[in-house]
Design a protein around this motif. Sequence first.
Motif, PDB file in Angstrom:
ATOM      1  N   CYS A 185      -6.430  20.821   5.235  1.00 37.94           N
ATOM      2  CA  CYS A 185      -6.833  19.416   5.229  1.00 37.94           C
ATOM      3  C   CYS A 185      -5.659  18.452   5.406  1.00 37.94           C
ATOM      4  O   CYS A 185      -5.870  17.284   5.756  1.00 37.94           O
ATOM      5  N   GLY A 186      -4.424  18.906   5.145  1.00 32.89           N
ATOM      6  CA  GLY A 186      -3.257  18.048   5.305  1.00 32.89           C
ATOM      7  C   GLY A 186      -3.005  17.104   4.163  1.00 32.89           C
ATOM      8  O   GLY A 186      -2.122  16.245   4.254  1.00 32.89           O
ATOM      9  N   VAL A 187      -3.738  17.257   3.062  1.00 34.60           N
ATOM     10  CA  VAL A 187      -3.579  16.375   1.903  1.00 34.60           C
ATOM     11  C   VAL A 187      -2.715  17.069   0.858  1.00 34.60           C
ATOM     12  O   VAL A 187      -2.987  18.208   0.465  1.00 34.60           O
ATOM     13  N   LYS A 188      -1.690  16.390   0.402  1.00 37.00           N
ATOM     14  CA  LYS A 188      -0.774  16.969  -0.565  1.00 37.00           C
ATOM     15  C   LYS A 188      -1.499  17.277  -1.885  1.00 37.00           C
ATOM     16  O   LYS A 188      -2.234  16.445  -2.414  1.00 37.00           O
ATOM     17  N   GLY A 189      -1.288  18.478  -2.390  1.00 35.49           N
ATOM     18  CA  GLY A 189      -1.849  18.851  -3.679  1.00 35.49           C
ATOM     19  C   GLY A 189      -3.317  19.168  -3.670  1.00 35.49           C
ATOM     20  O   GLY A 189      -3.934  19.283  -4.746  1.00 35.49           O
ATOM     21  N   ALA A 190      -3.912  19.352  -2.495  1.00 35.48           N
ATOM     22  CA  ALA A 190      -5.347  19.636  -2.421  1.00 35.48           C
ATOM     23  C   ALA A 190      -5.662  20.987  -3.045  1.00 35.48           C
ATOM     24  O   ALA A 190      -4.997  21.984  -2.774  1.00 35.48           O
ATOM     25  N   LYS A 191      -6.710  21.013  -3.878  1.00 39.41           N
ATOM     26  CA  LYS A 191      -7.147  22.249  -4.524  1.00 39.41           C
ATOM     27  C   LYS A 191      -8.393  22.836  -3.863  1.00 39.41           C
ATOM     28  O   LYS A 191      -8.662  24.028  -3.957  1.00 39.41           O
ATOM     29  N   ALA A 192      -9.174  21.998  -3.199  1.00 39.33           N
ATOM     30  CA  ALA A 192     -10.367  22.445  -2.474  1.00 39.33           C
ATOM     31  C   ALA A 192     -10.701  21.404  -1.424  1.00 39.33           C
ATOM     32  O   ALA A 192     -10.350  20.217  -1.563  1.00 39.33           O
ATOM     33  N   CYS A 193     -11.350  21.848  -0.365  1.00 38.85           N
ATOM     34  CA  CYS A 193     -11.828  20.892   0.633  1.00 38.85           C
ATOM     35  C   CYS A 193     -13.061  21.468   1.321  1.00 38.85           C
ATOM     36  O   CYS A 193     -13.306  22.671   1.283  1.00 38.85           O
ATOM     37  N   ALA A 194     -13.826  20.583   1.897  1.00 39.93           N
ATOM     38  CA  ALA A 194     -15.023  20.973   2.641  1.00 39.93           C
ATOM     39  C   ALA A 194     -15.119  20.091   3.869  1.00 39.93           C
ATOM     40  O   ALA A 194     -14.528  19.002   3.906  1.00 39.93           O
ATOM     41  N   SER A 195     -15.840  20.550   4.875  1.00 37.17           N
ATOM     42  CA  SER A 195     -16.011  19.710   6.060  1.00 37.17           C
ATOM     43  C   SER A 195     -17.413  19.860   6.633  1.00 37.17           C
ATOM     44  O   SER A 195     -18.071  20.890   6.467  1.00 37.17           O
ATOM     45  N   THR A 204      -7.865  12.020  -5.699  1.00 36.43           N
ATOM     46  CA  THR A 204      -6.537  12.360  -6.194  1.00 36.43           C
ATOM     47  C   THR A 204      -6.644  13.210  -7.461  1.00 36.43           C
ATOM     48  O   THR A 204      -7.734  13.473  -7.976  1.00 36.43           O
ATOM     49  N   GLU A 205      -5.497  13.601  -7.982  1.00 37.87           N
ATOM     50  CA  GLU A 205      -5.490  14.411  -9.204  1.00 37.87           C
ATOM     51  C   GLU A 205      -6.130  13.664 -10.373  1.00 37.87           C
ATOM     52  O   GLU A 205      -6.751  14.274 -11.250  1.00 37.87           O
ATOM     53  N   ASP A 206      -6.002  12.336 -10.387  1.00 39.49           N
ATOM     54  CA  ASP A 206      -6.660  11.571 -11.448  1.00 39.49           C
ATOM     55  C   ASP A 206      -8.049  11.090 -11.027  1.00 39.49           C
ATOM     56  O   ASP A 206      -8.639  10.213 -11.651  1.00 39.49           O
ATOM     57  N   ASN A 207      -8.580  11.686  -9.930  1.00 41.60           N
ATOM     58  CA  ASN A 207      -9.943  11.451  -9.458  1.00 41.60           C
ATOM     59  C   ASN A 207     -10.185  10.026  -8.956  1.00 41.60           C
ATOM     60  O   ASN A 207     -11.290   9.490  -9.068  1.00 41.60           O
ATOM     61  N   THR A 208      -9.160   9.405  -8.379  1.00 39.67           N
ATOM     62  CA  THR A 208      -9.355   8.153  -7.653  1.00 39.67           C
ATOM     63  C   THR A 208      -9.829   8.486  -6.247  1.00 39.67           C
ATOM     64  O   THR A 208      -9.159   9.206  -5.510  1.00 39.67           O
ATOM     65  N   LEU A 209     -10.988   7.958  -5.894  1.00 41.33           N
ATOM     66  CA  LEU A 209     -11.626   8.311  -4.615  1.00 41.33           C
ATOM     67  C   LEU A 209     -11.329   7.250  -3.559  1.00 41.33           C
ATOM     68  O   LEU A 209     -11.397   6.053  -3.834  1.00 41.33           O
ATOM     69  N   TYR A 216       0.145   4.472   0.693  1.00 45.53           N
ATOM     70  CA  TYR A 216      -0.901   5.490   0.523  1.00 45.53           C
ATOM     71  C   TYR A 216      -0.696   6.686   1.450  1.00 45.53           C
ATOM     72  O   TYR A 216      -0.794   7.845   1.021  1.00 45.53           O
ATOM     73  N   MET A 217      -0.428   6.434   2.717  1.00 44.30           N
ATOM     74  CA  MET A 217      -0.296   7.538   3.671  1.00 44.30           C
ATOM     75  C   MET A 217       0.907   8.412   3.323  1.00 44.30           C
ATOM     76  O   MET A 217       0.844   9.653   3.405  1.00 44.30           O
ATOM     77  N   GLN A 218       2.010   7.798   2.934  1.00 50.46           N
ATOM     78  CA  GLN A 218       3.223   8.558   2.623  1.00 50.46           C
ATOM     79  C   GLN A 218       3.025   9.476   1.419  1.00 50.46           C
ATOM     80  O   GLN A 218       3.527  10.604   1.408  1.00 50.46           O
ATOM     81  N   ARG A 219       2.303   9.017   0.407  1.00 51.06           N
ATOM     82  CA  ARG A 219       2.149   9.845  -0.786  1.00 51.06           C
ATOM     83  C   ARG A 219       0.965  10.802  -0.709  1.00 51.06           C
ATOM     84  O   ARG A 219       0.840  11.694  -1.539  1.00 51.06           O
ATOM     85  N   THR A 220       0.119  10.641   0.326  1.00 51.34           N
ATOM     86  CA  THR A 220      -1.119  11.431   0.376  1.00 51.34           C
ATOM     87  C   THR A 220      -1.107  12.499   1.456  1.00 51.34           C
ATOM     88  O   THR A 220      -1.546  13.637   1.217  1.00 51.34           O
ATOM     89  N   TYR A 221      -0.595  12.209   2.645  1.00 56.06           N
ATOM     90  CA  TYR A 221      -0.737  13.104   3.793  1.00 56.06           C
ATOM     91  C   TYR A 221       0.598  13.723   4.208  1.00 56.06           C
ATOM     92  O   TYR A 221       1.610  13.028   4.315  1.00 56.06           O
ATOM     93  N   ARG A 222       0.568  14.991   4.454  1.00 61.41           N
ATOM     94  CA  ARG A 222       1.746  15.687   4.972  1.00 61.41           C
ATOM     95  C   ARG A 222       2.107  15.146   6.347  1.00 61.41           C
ATOM     96  O   ARG A 222       1.245  14.922   7.191  1.00 61.41           O
ATOM     97  N   GLY A 223       3.380  14.921   6.570  1.00 57.47           N
ATOM     98  CA  GLY A 223       3.853  14.455   7.872  1.00 57.47           C
ATOM     99  C   GLY A 223       3.933  12.950   8.011  1.00 57.47           C
ATOM    100  O   GLY A 223       4.420  12.449   9.027  1.00 57.47           O
ATOM    101  N   TRP A 224       3.501  12.201   7.002  1.00 55.55           N
ATOM    102  CA  TRP A 224       3.514  10.746   7.083  1.00 55.55           C
ATOM    103  C   TRP A 224       4.654  10.123   6.278  1.00 55.55           C
ATOM    104  O   TRP A 224       4.763   8.894   6.204  1.00 55.55           O
ATOM    105  N   GLU A 225       5.509  10.934   5.694  1.00 52.47           N
ATOM    106  CA  GLU A 225       6.512  10.419   4.763  1.00 52.47           C
ATOM    107  C   GLU A 225       7.455   9.390   5.383  1.00 52.47           C
ATOM    108  O   GLU A 225       7.837   8.411   4.734  1.00 52.47           O
ATOM    109  N   ALA A 272       4.377   3.632   7.613  1.00 52.78           N
ATOM    110  CA  ALA A 272       3.003   3.124   7.554  1.00 52.78           C
ATOM    111  C   ALA A 272       2.854   2.112   6.425  1.00 52.78           C
ATOM    112  O   ALA A 272       3.357   2.310   5.320  1.00 52.78           O
ATOM    113  N   LYS A 273       2.175   1.022   6.708  1.00 50.34           N
ATOM    114  CA  LYS A 273       1.975  -0.013   5.694  1.00 50.34           C
ATOM    115  C   LYS A 273       0.640  -0.713   5.917  1.00 50.34           C
ATOM    116  O   LYS A 273       0.044  -0.652   7.002  1.00 50.34           O
TER     117      LYS A 273
END
Length: 471
Positions: free
Chosen positions: A191-201, A306-311, A358-367, A371-372
């Motif tokens: 999914c490309g999301v840092k720290g992802a534990k599960a994903c569905a599509s 997120t890990e603290d369940n912010t959607l 948001y993009m830098q802390r969430t998605y791999r490759g966006w560091e 992005a702003k």
Amino acid sequence: MPHSDSPPPPTAGTPSCLPTGTPGECFWQTHHDELRDHRSTEDLPEHSDIVVLGAGYAGVSTAYHLTKDGGFSKSITILEARGACSGATGRNGGHCRPDFYGHIPTYMDRAGERAGAEIAEFEIANLRALKKVIEREHIDCDFTLARSVDVWCNEEAAKSAKAVYDRMVAADFEYMEDVVFYTGDQVEGICGVKGAKACASFTAGTMWPFKFIMHLIRKLLAVGVNLQTHTPATSITQCAQGGYIIDTPRGRIHADKVIHANNAYVSGLLPEYSKNIIPCKGICSRITVPEGTTAPLLNNSYINRTEDNTLSYFVPRADGSIIVGGAAKLFRPFPEQWYDNVNDSNLIDSAKDYYDGYMQRTYRGWENTGAKVDKIWTGVMGYSYDSNPHIGHVPNKDGQYILAGFNGHGMPVIWLAAQELAKMVSDGVSFEETSMPRLFQTSQFRIDRAQSGKAEDGDILGTGNFAATKP
């Protein structure tokens, strides 16, 4: 005939549940359309066979379905309190994402397995119907049909999501064949999301809602529908000779039938819905990368937790920008900022800075992309007490209909719901004769349940632990 005068502030006798005069700027509406402030005639018609309240997705779609075959000879007038498509439709995330499994078990528990499946199947059919009309009408609205990815970064939430998925698979609903669920070490790479534990599509769509609605408005004007923007309806009274008198600051109009398609604002004219459909603010933003920078390719839409369940809901665009919104967990503890609040001219203080970085802390490759947030805005949605929209005949008000209360989930519902409501209005068919899910039907039972219940017992502020043995 353009007009830009804003609706006046409420006065004595004017419903308080009206849109604010000047909404904050949002990305979707930075491209001006000359029909946004259109009035088909200088004065209101004295009479219209059908008056539609609201020139957003629900109102415009219903008018389109009433007129699309060319055999409907009734006059139609659309009254809009502000500019066309200036409300929630023109301010949302552009996500046409059916609910395959997320909330379906809740509806199954309340009303049975088939009732839950009806909602998922209807929303999937809605997406297909949208694709068909966009292609048939050659509508330029940046429509895409791709995969949408659900992501969970909290271990316990991931396990709960997998349990829901397993339950839906066990129910043997055919549409679940389109869903893939992933767990294990490779989830983050999938999914490309840092720290992802599960994903569905599964299959979903994205679009530019404002462009879609404005195209339909052009079609409606071409067949004689009268559009009156900046003309809020302030009262509706029954006429002794039949039909209804609708008052506005610009005069009054008589209608045989009235369609309430103004979502968050319906209780202003239908006070019985005051606890059934509550105006609630949400937040949305557009993120861009600096000019000359190539954004990493993302070709799926997302719902991220997120890990603290912010959607957050997330839509990538072909120009490399991102539309992302949500973050309700941050402002939920401060109901005065969002609950029963129609002010879309200001931001939600507790969440307005959330999407910075948001993009830098969430998605791999966006560091290192830079992005702003380019634009951030709010919109006012109509949240229903039990999370289901109210559609059909307004109880005890012959000739009045409602299509409202979409819980921020109108994009996957409204197009087909408007088509079916149009059959009720034009052909006199009953709700039961339509293809709409049974839980969508407005009823005195649902109205009374919300009126007699507490807000915290419903789905908006609480857990929704109410008895619901019938719609």
